[in-house]
Design a protein around this motif. Structure first.
Motif, PDB file in Angstrom:
ATOM      1  N   THR A  41       0.825  -1.197   0.000  1.00  0.00           N
ATOM      2  CA  THR A  41       0.000   0.000   0.000  1.00  0.00           C
ATOM      3  C   THR A  41       0.867   1.259   0.000  1.00  0.00           C
ATOM      4  O   THR A  41       1.814   1.377   0.780  1.00  0.00           O
ATOM      5  N   TYR A  43      -0.904   4.685  -0.712  1.00  0.00           N
ATOM      6  CA  TYR A  43      -1.813   5.714  -0.200  1.00  0.00           C
ATOM      7  C   TYR A  43      -3.131   5.059   0.196  1.00  0.00           C
ATOM      8  O   TYR A  43      -3.596   4.131  -0.465  1.00  0.00           O
ATOM      9  N   VAL A  44      -3.742   5.585   1.261  1.00  0.00           N
ATOM     10  CA  VAL A  44      -5.114   5.208   1.581  1.00  0.00           C
ATOM     11  C   VAL A  44      -5.963   6.470   1.653  1.00  0.00           C
ATOM     12  O   VAL A  44      -5.484   7.551   2.007  1.00  0.00           O
ATOM     13  N   SER A  45      -7.209   6.296   1.297  1.00  0.00           N
ATOM     14  CA  SER A  45      -8.176   7.389   1.349  1.00  0.00           C
ATOM     15  C   SER A  45      -8.955   7.316   2.650  1.00  0.00           C
ATOM     16  O   SER A  45      -9.308   6.231   3.114  1.00  0.00           O
ATOM     17  N   ALA A  74      -7.761   2.631  -1.844  1.00  0.00           N
ATOM     18  CA  ALA A  74      -6.328   2.553  -1.585  1.00  0.00           C
ATOM     19  C   ALA A  74      -5.578   2.369  -2.905  1.00  0.00           C
ATOM     20  O   ALA A  74      -6.106   1.796  -3.869  1.00  0.00           O
ATOM     21  N   TRP A  98      -7.283  -0.072   5.037  1.00  0.00           N
ATOM     22  CA  TRP A  98      -6.274   0.304   6.021  1.00  0.00           C
ATOM     23  C   TRP A  98      -5.383  -0.877   6.403  1.00  0.00           C
ATOM     24  O   TRP A  98      -5.463  -1.426   7.500  1.00  0.00           O
ATOM     25  N   LEU A 123      -7.288   8.642  -6.217  1.00  0.00           N
ATOM     26  CA  LEU A 123      -8.104   8.566  -4.995  1.00  0.00           C
ATOM     27  C   LEU A 123      -8.855   9.868  -4.760  1.00  0.00           C
ATOM     28  O   LEU A 123      -9.566   9.998  -3.772  1.00  0.00           O
TER      29      LEU A 123
END
Length: 335
Positions: A41, A43-45, A74, A98, A123
């Motif tokens: 991963t 980036y996560v939103s 993500a 996440w 995203l």
């Protein structure tokens, strides 16, 4: 063996989530099998709708389960592929949420084009938030040249795109946001015609009327609550209300009760429609192509608020409800 960090839903919050809502765990990664890929991963939103999924109640998307990973948009890099559709190094978009690694079936993710724009935009302006703005405004709001479009939550990921598309369509655009800094950004960078700080306004209904001397033809509602009550009093005949969100009520412990709008809808023949981007699932390619072209042509701008570090994801999520971000709020998990 590489360790996978995960953030789980530990308990269902009442009111604003806190540190006890989330649980950090570490597990071994799952090696991909045929037709699968291992993703690291990047980036996560974090998005307001995720708060609704923490409640065990029917909705347009299933609720999170206790002790499960909090799923959401993500972006990641494929570090191992057992699929003939992807190669190591491909950047992919999915809903794996996440966690620092994820083993996905090949149909769970899609490759993004790194040459169109920075990958984080998938995203935001080129992803769910941009598409939400595109369809919610154009299919429900239907702004005409010279009409007045009002947007609440105007400096957020969706609202900032809505205003720019409305300007492309020749509308007069008024944004409502919570700081002078955000309103300055709306007017100077995104060329909104007017911007209102709802936190410093002493009479929001009058301030909206002043900013909209010809009334409100389209209202793109991201927040609900008292802000929307004030906008509703300024609606024109045949106005259209696109209901995207109600963030003002997401953390309330009691039922959200306010002025009734039915009489206004009847007297002014107003259309009010709620929606989610999933309603337009068969047209996402259309929206993506239009947004990408406007972005490449310089007709759309975007802002990102990026928080660094996997461990900061819950705090970044809570920042949404404090209004601390301009544009899309993301967490950069890894380089």
């Amino acid at each position: 063996m590489t360790i996978n960090k995960k953030i789980l839903l530990a308990k269902r919050p009442k009111g604003l989530p806190d540190k006890d809502t989330f649980k950090f765990v570490e597990t071994e990664i799952i090696k991909p099998e045929k037709g699968e890929v291992l993703i690291r991963t990047l980036y996560v939103s974090v998005d307001p709708y995720m708060r609704g999924r923490m409640i065990d109640a029917p909705s347009y998307v299933p609720p999170y389960q206790l002790d499960d990973v909090l799923g959401g948009g993500a972006l990641g890099e494929i570090v191992e592929s057992k699929s003939d559709q992807f190669e190591q190094g491909d950047i992919v978009l999915g809903s794996f949420g996440w966690q620092s690694y994820y083993t996905a079936k090949q149909d769970e993710v899609r490759k993004v084009d790194k040459d169109i724009a920075p990958i984080s935009t998938y995203l935001g302006i080129l992803g769910m938030t941009g598409l939400t703005a595109y369809f919610g405004l154009l299919d429900i709001g239907k702004p005409k040249e010279g009409e007045t479009v009002v947007i609440s939550g105007a400096a957020g990921a969706v609202g900032s795109v809505v205003g720019q598309i409305a300007k492309i369509k020749g509308a007069r655009v008024v944004g409502i946001a919570g700081t002078d800094e955000k309103n300055q950004y709306l007017k100077e960078e995104l060329h909104f015609d007017e911007a209102i700080n709802y936190k410093t306004s002493t009479n929001l209904q009058e301030d909206i009327a002043k900013a909209c001397p010809n009334g409100v033809d389209v209202y793109f509602d991201n927040v609900g609550g008292e802000i929307s009550d004030a906008v509703h009093t300024n609606l024109n005949k045949y106005a259209r209300i696109s209901v995207c969100g109600a963030i003002s009520s997401y953390n309330l412990k009691e039922e959200d009760i306010g002025p009734r709008i039915q009489t206004t809808l009847i007297k002014k023949s107003v259309l009010m429609q709620g929606f989610t981007v999933g309603d337009f699932a068969n047209r996402l390619a259309e929206g993506s192509e239009a947004l990408a072209k406007w972005l490449q042509d310089g007709k759309l701008k975007y802002e990102e608020t990026i928080i660094d570090g996997f461990d900061n994801i819950p705090d970044a999520f809570l920042d949404l409800f404090e209004g601390n971000n301009i544009g899309k709020l993301l967490v950069k998990v890894d380089k």
